[in-house]
Design a protein around this motif. Structure first.
Motif, PDB file in Angstrom:
ATOM      1  N   GLY A   1     -13.158  28.572  20.791  1.00  0.00           N
ATOM      2  CA  GLY A   1     -12.101  27.640  21.050  1.00  0.00           C
ATOM      3  C   GLY A   1     -10.973  27.919  21.589  1.00  0.00           C
ATOM      4  N   ILE A   2     -10.278  27.076  22.405  1.00  0.00           N
ATOM      5  CA  ILE A   2      -9.009  27.239  23.118  1.00  0.00           C
ATOM      6  C   ILE A   2      -8.083  26.426  22.851  1.00  0.00           C
ATOM      7  N   VAL A   3      -6.868  26.879  22.142  1.00  0.00           N
ATOM      8  CA  VAL A   3      -5.707  26.171  21.991  1.00  0.00           C
ATOM      9  C   VAL A   3      -4.730  26.140  23.177  1.00  0.00           C
ATOM     10  N   TRP A   4      -4.489  24.844  23.895  1.00  0.00           N
ATOM     11  CA  TRP A   4      -3.599  24.932  25.191  1.00  0.00           C
ATOM     12  C   TRP A   4      -2.374  24.588  24.784  1.00  0.00           C
ATOM     13  N   ASN A   5      -1.297  25.173  25.143  1.00  0.00           N
ATOM     14  CA  ASN A   5      -0.003  24.564  24.643  1.00  0.00           C
ATOM     15  C   ASN A   5       0.828  23.863  25.778  1.00  0.00           C
ATOM     16  N   THR A   6       0.601  23.894  26.752  1.00  0.00           N
ATOM     17  CA  THR A   6       1.185  23.245  28.039  1.00  0.00           C
ATOM     18  C   THR A   6       0.225  21.968  28.609  1.00  0.00           C
ATOM     19  N   TRP A   7       0.656  21.707  29.858  1.00  0.00           N
ATOM     20  CA  TRP A   7       0.015  20.554  30.490  1.00  0.00           C
ATOM     21  C   TRP A   7      -1.334  21.220  31.080  1.00  0.00           C
ATOM     22  N   ALA A   8      -2.371  20.100  30.843  1.00  0.00           N
ATOM     23  CA  ALA A   8      -3.583  20.337  31.298  1.00  0.00           C
ATOM     24  C   ALA A   8      -4.325  19.317  31.994  1.00  0.00           C
ATOM     25  N   PRO A   9      -5.292  19.707  32.811  1.00  0.00           N
ATOM     26  CA  PRO A   9      -5.734  18.574  33.849  1.00  0.00           C
ATOM     27  C   PRO A   9      -6.859  17.707  33.251  1.00  0.00           C
ATOM     28  N   GLN A  10      -6.349  16.807  32.643  1.00  0.00           N
ATOM     29  CA  GLN A  10      -7.432  15.938  31.791  1.00  0.00           C
ATOM     30  C   GLN A  10      -8.741  15.514  32.308  1.00  0.00           C
ATOM     31  N   LEU A  11      -8.463  14.966  33.449  1.00  0.00           N
ATOM     32  CA  LEU A  11      -9.648  14.337  34.325  1.00  0.00           C
ATOM     33  C   LEU A  11     -10.550  15.249  34.776  1.00  0.00           C
ATOM     34  N   LYS A  12     -10.019  16.553  35.211  1.00  0.00           N
ATOM     35  CA  LYS A  12     -11.019  17.310  35.568  1.00  0.00           C
ATOM     36  C   LYS A  12     -11.618  18.250  34.341  1.00  0.00           C
ATOM     37  N   ILE A  13     -10.749  18.350  33.348  1.00  0.00           N
ATOM     38  CA  ILE A  13     -11.734  18.619  31.886  1.00  0.00           C
ATOM     39  C   ILE A  13     -12.797  18.047  31.503  1.00  0.00           C
ATOM     40  N   LEU A  14     -12.512  16.438  31.387  1.00  0.00           N
ATOM     41  CA  LEU A  14     -13.529  15.545  31.038  1.00  0.00           C
ATOM     42  C   LEU A  14     -14.496  15.495  31.973  1.00  0.00           C
ATOM     43  N   GLY A  15     -14.424  15.714  33.053  1.00  0.00           N
ATOM     44  CA  GLY A  15     -15.401  15.892  34.262  1.00  0.00           C
ATOM     45  C   GLY A  15     -16.267  17.173  34.277  1.00  0.00           C
ATOM     46  N   HIS A  16     -15.941  18.064  33.379  1.00  0.00           N
ATOM     47  CA  HIS A  16     -16.770  19.198  33.415  1.00  0.00           C
ATOM     48  C   HIS A  16     -18.153  18.982  32.741  1.00  0.00           C
ATOM     49  N   GLU A  17     -19.073  19.650  32.896  1.00  0.00           N
ATOM     50  CA  GLU A  17     -20.349  19.194  32.206  1.00  0.00           C
ATOM     51  C   GLU A  17     -20.598  19.801  30.934  1.00  0.00           C
ATOM     52  N   SER A  18     -19.785  20.803  30.570  1.00  0.00           N
ATOM     53  CA  SER A  18     -19.958  21.575  29.349  1.00  0.00           C
ATOM     54  C   SER A  18     -19.034  20.730  28.276  1.00  0.00           C
TER      55      SER A  18
END
Length: 468
Positions: free
Chosen positions: A335-352
């Motif tokens: 798992g990854i814990v990310w503490n800053t801004w993240a590109p949500q739409l790109k993450i949701l769009g990833h096949e994994s």
């Protein structure tokens, strides 16, 4: 010809990114039609918007920066809900009300044809629009079900206690489960119903905003809850324009963005549909007990996860939450814990990514549907509980079981809910139904038609007024 004269529309969203982004999406769609749009907010908010416009839109979409009022005790550098803990949001409300005069000054010289305003500045439709002869539209980013539940400006609404909001109101004329849980209403009661900070409640702001507008614009589509759209119009006696779900455009970042490259590198190594994406929006911040149960639930599930974690709500938040001791070491690699801004739409769009543990904010829910990712719901604020239960009924997500009085939940319920939606045969329906709903929510031709209908109405009514 007068018919060809383009409109000038002013956008005025509340200072929350879950509100500003839909206003921005609609602004871009209107600008694409060749109409002028002025998007009004404070300097810091505008600078943080994902506003890298295509060159062809720049002449039509302007960003108007009105300085944030400096009020006594207001936390420095705070201009949006993301900058403040929940108990300090009333400061932001006072500041927004203090913008009434500078906004009026701007509008007086703006040549605007219409103001689309959010729920908070009800005084736009009540005073400023009529005084300046500008049409006003209440643009609700709340779903129609929530607006109907809130109800009309009417003596019929006798709700005064928390318990009164835990059942559907009597003005809903068809069978419905739309209501809030006891713990959901208790958390927001002081501001939503009592209006303790500004003297006027959030519910009354919404009612007045709709009641005093010339018409209502909804972030909605007729194929999803047409009876609710109709009910909103009936309750307020207004013409209502659904303008689509405004699915988010690819604003997140470019493929060469450093943060995205790092995230993508990790996601690329994970099996298809195996990762649970965890994010609770720009406003919701779990309590320490809630954070602990979420963490242990993720750990027990043994699923890969990417968690955008917000442990502090702005610089003035003294209640910093912490992960359980050793959590990141025990889940390292998985798992990854990310503490800053993240590109949500790109993450949701990833096949994994196979599922989304979310607060059920409507913008995030639309992004999940857009990306065909089934949801696991953990609502925290406002109408998120209503949204979660409506989408659960549609079988595109599953609500983590909670105590109905205090809202508590366990690590076991988190684990079981994640596994149900992500991997178990019983949860296959959620993974399939989300694809069906995308066809309804993401429909460019229909959305173009809905926006054209709205703009055509606005143009025709402007001409009538100016002819008089």
């Amino acid at each position: 010809m007068a018919d060809d004269k383009k409109l000038h529309i002013v956008m005025l969203p509340w200072f929350a990114f879950g509100h500003m982004i839909p206003f921005l999406e609609l602004s871009k769609l209107i600008a694409q039609k060749g109409h002028r749009v002025s998007f009004v907010s404070t300097p810091k908010n505008i600078d943080r918007l994902p506003a890298q416009l295509p060159p062809h839109l720049s002449p039509f979409l302007s960003f108007i920066k009105i300085p944030m009022p400096q009020l006594h005790n207001f936390p420095p550098d705070a201009e949006a809900t993301i900058d403040l803990p929940y108990d300090k949001i009333p400061f932001l409300k006072e500041a927004f009300d203090a913008l009434k005069q500078p906004l009026s000054d701007f509008l007086r010289t703006s040549d605007a044809d219409c103001i689309l305003y959010d729920f908070f500045p009800y005084w736009i439709g009540q005073e400023i629009g009529p005084n300046l002869g500008i049409k006003t539209a209440f643009f609700s980013i709340f779903i129609p079900e929530t607006l109907a539940f809130i109800g009309p400006m009417s003596p019929r609404d006798h709700r005064k206690k928390v318990e009164d909001f835990t059942v559907p109101p009597d003005w809903i004329p068809f069978p419905s489960t739309v209501a809030l849980r006891h713990y959901e209403m208790k958390k927001i009661f002081d501001e939503a119903v009592a209006g303790k900070s500004t003297g006027i409640s959030d519910l009354d702001r919404i009612k007045l905003g709709a009641h005093n507008s010339d018409f209502i614009v909804l972030k909605a589509c007729p194929e999803f809850g047409q009876e609710w759209i109709q009910l909103v119009g009936d309750l307020h006696g207004k013409t209502v324009f659904p303008i689509g779900q405004l699915p988010t455009s690819e604003y997140d970042c470019g493929d060469d963005n450093q943060a995205w490259q790092s995230i993508k590198e990790w996601l690329d190594k994970q099996p298809v549909a195996s990762v649970v994406y965890v994010a609770f929006g720009s406003e919701a911040k779990p309590s320490q007990d809630e954070l602990t149960e979420i963490a242990f639930g993720l750990e027990k599930s043994e699923l890969p996860f990417f968690w955008v974690l917000r442990t502090r709500a702005g610089l003035s938040d003294s209640n910093v939450t912490e992960l359980p001791e050793g959590f990141e070491e025990r889940t390292k690699g998985r798992g990854i814990v990310w503490n800053t801004w993240a590109p949500q739409l790109k993450i949701l769009g990833h096949e994994s990514v196979g599922g989304f543990l979310t607060h059920a904010g409507w913008s995030s829910s639309v992004e999940a549907i857009q990306s065909e990712k089934a949801m696991i719901f953990l609502p925290f604020l406002v109408d998120q509980g209503i949204i979660a239960r409506i989408l659960e009924e549609k079988k595109v997500g599953y609500c983590i079981p909670r105590n109905l009085l205090d809202g508590s939940f366990t690590r076991d319920s988190v684990e079981e809910s994640l596994k149900l939606v992500m991997v178990e045969d019983e949860g296959k329906i959620y993974r399939e139904k989300i694809k069906e709903l995308k066809a309804i929510f993401v429909n460019k031709e229909r959305d173009e038609r809905l926006i054209d209908q709205f703009l055509s109405y606005l143009k025709s009514h402007r001409k009538v007024d100016k002819a008089l």
